[in-house]
Design an enzyme around this catalytic site. Structure first.
Site, PDB file in Angstrom:
ATOM      1  N   MET A   1     -24.062 -14.909 -10.759  1.00  0.00           N
ATOM      2  CA  MET A   1     -22.737 -14.507 -10.299  1.00  0.00           C
ATOM      3  C   MET A   1     -22.711 -14.485  -8.775  1.00  0.00           C
ATOM      4  O   MET A   1     -23.312 -13.625  -8.131  1.00  0.00           O
ATOM      5  CB  MET A   1     -22.390 -13.140 -10.865  1.00  0.00           C
ATOM      6  CG  MET A   1     -22.344 -13.105 -12.381  1.00  0.00           C
ATOM      7  SD  MET A   1     -22.057 -11.439 -13.013  1.00  0.00           S
ATOM      8  CE  MET A   1     -20.401 -11.127 -12.393  1.00  0.00           C
TER       9      MET A   1
ATOM     10  N   CYS B   1     -18.242 -23.183 -11.944  1.00  0.00           N
ATOM     11  CA  CYS B   1     -17.578 -22.266 -11.021  1.00  0.00           C
ATOM     12  C   CYS B   1     -16.068 -22.513 -11.007  1.00  0.00           C
ATOM     13  O   CYS B   1     -15.622 -23.635 -10.767  1.00  0.00           O
ATOM     14  CB  CYS B   1     -18.148 -22.426  -9.612  1.00  0.00           C
ATOM     15  SG  CYS B   1     -17.354 -21.341  -8.392  1.00  0.00           S
TER      16      CYS B   1
ATOM     17  N   ASN C   1     -22.447 -18.057 -23.333  1.00  0.00           N
ATOM     18  CA  ASN C   1     -22.059 -17.176 -22.237  1.00  0.00           C
ATOM     19  C   ASN C   1     -20.582 -16.833 -22.388  1.00  0.00           C
ATOM     20  O   ASN C   1     -19.774 -17.697 -22.713  1.00  0.00           O
ATOM     21  CB  ASN C   1     -22.329 -17.881 -20.908  1.00  0.00           C
ATOM     22  CG  ASN C   1     -21.854 -17.094 -19.692  1.00  0.00           C
ATOM     23  OD1 ASN C   1     -21.222 -17.639 -18.794  1.00  0.00           O
ATOM     24  ND2 ASN C   1     -22.169 -15.812 -19.639  1.00  0.00           N
ATOM     25  N   GLY C   2     -20.263 -15.549 -22.157  1.00  0.00           N
ATOM     26  CA  GLY C   2     -18.860 -15.141 -22.170  1.00  0.00           C
ATOM     27  C   GLY C   2     -18.552 -14.032 -23.153  1.00  0.00           C
ATOM     28  O   GLY C   2     -18.836 -14.152 -24.354  1.00  0.00           O
ATOM     29  N   GLU C   3     -18.013 -12.918 -22.644  1.00  0.00           N
ATOM     30  CA  GLU C   3     -17.529 -11.780 -23.439  1.00  0.00           C
ATOM     31  C   GLU C   3     -18.627 -11.078 -24.231  1.00  0.00           C
ATOM     32  O   GLU C   3     -18.368 -10.563 -25.325  1.00  0.00           O
ATOM     33  CB  GLU C   3     -16.402 -12.216 -24.383  1.00  0.00           C
ATOM     34  CG  GLU C   3     -15.103 -12.547 -23.674  1.00  0.00           C
ATOM     35  CD  GLU C   3     -14.565 -11.381 -22.836  1.00  0.00           C
ATOM     36  OE1 GLU C   3     -14.333 -10.297 -23.386  1.00  0.00           O
ATOM     37  OE2 GLU C   3     -14.379 -11.575 -21.619  1.00  0.00           O
TER      38      GLU C   3
ATOM     39  N   ARG D   1     -21.048 -10.414 -16.279  1.00  0.00           N
ATOM     40  CA  ARG D   1     -20.306  -9.173 -16.038  1.00  0.00           C
ATOM     41  C   ARG D   1     -20.766  -8.042 -16.954  1.00  0.00           C
ATOM     42  O   ARG D   1     -20.771  -6.881 -16.554  1.00  0.00           O
ATOM     43  CB  ARG D   1     -18.811  -9.434 -16.209  1.00  0.00           C
ATOM     44  CG  ARG D   1     -18.224 -10.367 -15.148  1.00  0.00           C
ATOM     45  CD  ARG D   1     -16.751 -10.641 -15.410  1.00  0.00           C
ATOM     46  NE  ARG D   1     -16.553 -11.241 -16.715  1.00  0.00           N
ATOM     47  CZ  ARG D   1     -15.452 -11.106 -17.454  1.00  0.00           C
ATOM     48  NH1 ARG D   1     -14.451 -10.362 -17.018  1.00  0.00           N
ATOM     49  NH2 ARG D   1     -15.353 -11.697 -18.629  1.00  0.00           N
TER      50      ARG D   1
END
Length: 327
Positions: free
Chosen positions: A8, A98, A199-201, A224
């Protein structure tokens, strides 16, 4: 299964990689991207973005670190990748995900997904120049504004010689808005021979199991979610022990202890540009980073939201630290 700490930009720097891998659970880290434009960078650039090069390209806990490059010139990407390898990089990761407008306007990151041939050429050029024993990997989104060509791009990355692929399960247009399309990853995984990382959530251990069930991917990359819950990777690994899955999440006191450890380490570290592991201006760095971190933690802890409201106007790191200790 393998858990990777996501690259990140502006968040997961050397010190954050060190702190998060110290908590356990992570098997791999990827650096923030080095933007390749029109030059072969000097050694100092690689060492600045990846101080772990001084220590075998591993974090303090021994977690391997791969270096991420982003750009659209195949020759320069390959030259800089080779230099990173010579300096000791344990792996080279290529950024095709990105979503930042500035990056995309200069034909970088997710913008390259509009040109699958360019993605293939870049991966092929890097793979052909980097020594065989050093993995070359890629990270992409499902597309720029649609998922129509996601499978073709993934297959192209594989054909170009990549060792593995991570996919953020959203398009660039979707940004970070839920949901992540794990079901599309399942269709891609069925066609790939190389390792696929989802990747994601993924915000909780329970999310990991749902993602694995839907996507079929046991490997995940957390960004995140790892900031919102610093002990998430360790909790996922812990949930696999024993005969029953245990979805117990980290408490606010446990999370606060991690943040306090980070803050006290920064304030006790030497500043100055010449120190390879120091921070040039520790107090400013810490004030900015703590506010950023607490804001992102509101997703995982209601207490963080209250604390962020108390400290968001503070410019003094010590004042923020006092609030954190009192929370």
């Amino acid at each position: 299964m393998r858990i990777t700490l996501a690259p990140m930009e502006g968040v997961v720097d050397y010190l954050m990689r060190q702190l998060l891998t110290d908590t356990g659970g992570f098997d791999l880290c990827v650096t923030e991207f080095i933007r390749i434009t029109n030059t072969l960078y000097p050694n100092s650039v690689f060492y600045r973005l990846c101080p772990e090069l001084h220590d075998g390209c591993k974090t303090r806990s021994g977690t391997p670190v791969h270096m991420q490059l982003m750009g659209n010139d195949p020759t320069l990407m390959a030259e800089n990748a080779c230099k990173a390898a010579r300096l000791g990089a344990l792996g080279i990761d290529l950024n095709f995900g990105c979503p930042a407008k500035t990056v995309n306007n200069h034909k970088g990151g997710a913008a390259l997904l509009k040109e699958p041939e360019a993605v293939y050429t870049i991966v092929s050029a890097v793979r052909s120049q980097v020594p065989d024993h050093i993995p070359v990997t890629a990270k992409m989104r499902l597309g720029y504004d649609s998922c129509e060509h996601a499978l073709d791009i993934a297959l192209g990355i594989e054909a170009a010689g990549a060792d593995s692929l991570a996919i953020h399960a959203r398009t660039r247009k979707e940004g970070y808005r839920p949901p992540a399309h794990w079901e599309i990853l399942a269709r891609i995984r069925e066609q790939l021979r190389i390792r696929l990382t989802a990747n994601g959530e993924i915000w909780t251990a329970e999310d990991y199991y749902r993602c694995r069930a839907v996507s079929g991917c046991s490997d995940i990359m957390i960004g995140r979610g790892a900031i919102a819950r610093p002990l998430l990777a360790a909790n996922i690994k812990a949930s696999m022990r024993g005969s029953e899955q245990n979805f117990q999440e980290d408490s606010w006191p446990e999370t606060r202890a991690v943040v306090l450890n980070f803050a006290e380490k920064i304030l006790s570290s030497p500043g100055g540009r010449d120190h390879p592991y120091g921070v040039e201006h520790p107090e400013k760095y810490l004030a900015d980073r703590l506010k950023q971190w607490l804001r992102m933690m509101t997703k995982g802890h209601s207490e963080a939201a209250e604390l962020f409201n108390n400290v968001k106007q503070h410019k003094c790191a010590k004042a923020i630290l006092s609030e954190l200790k009192a929370a």
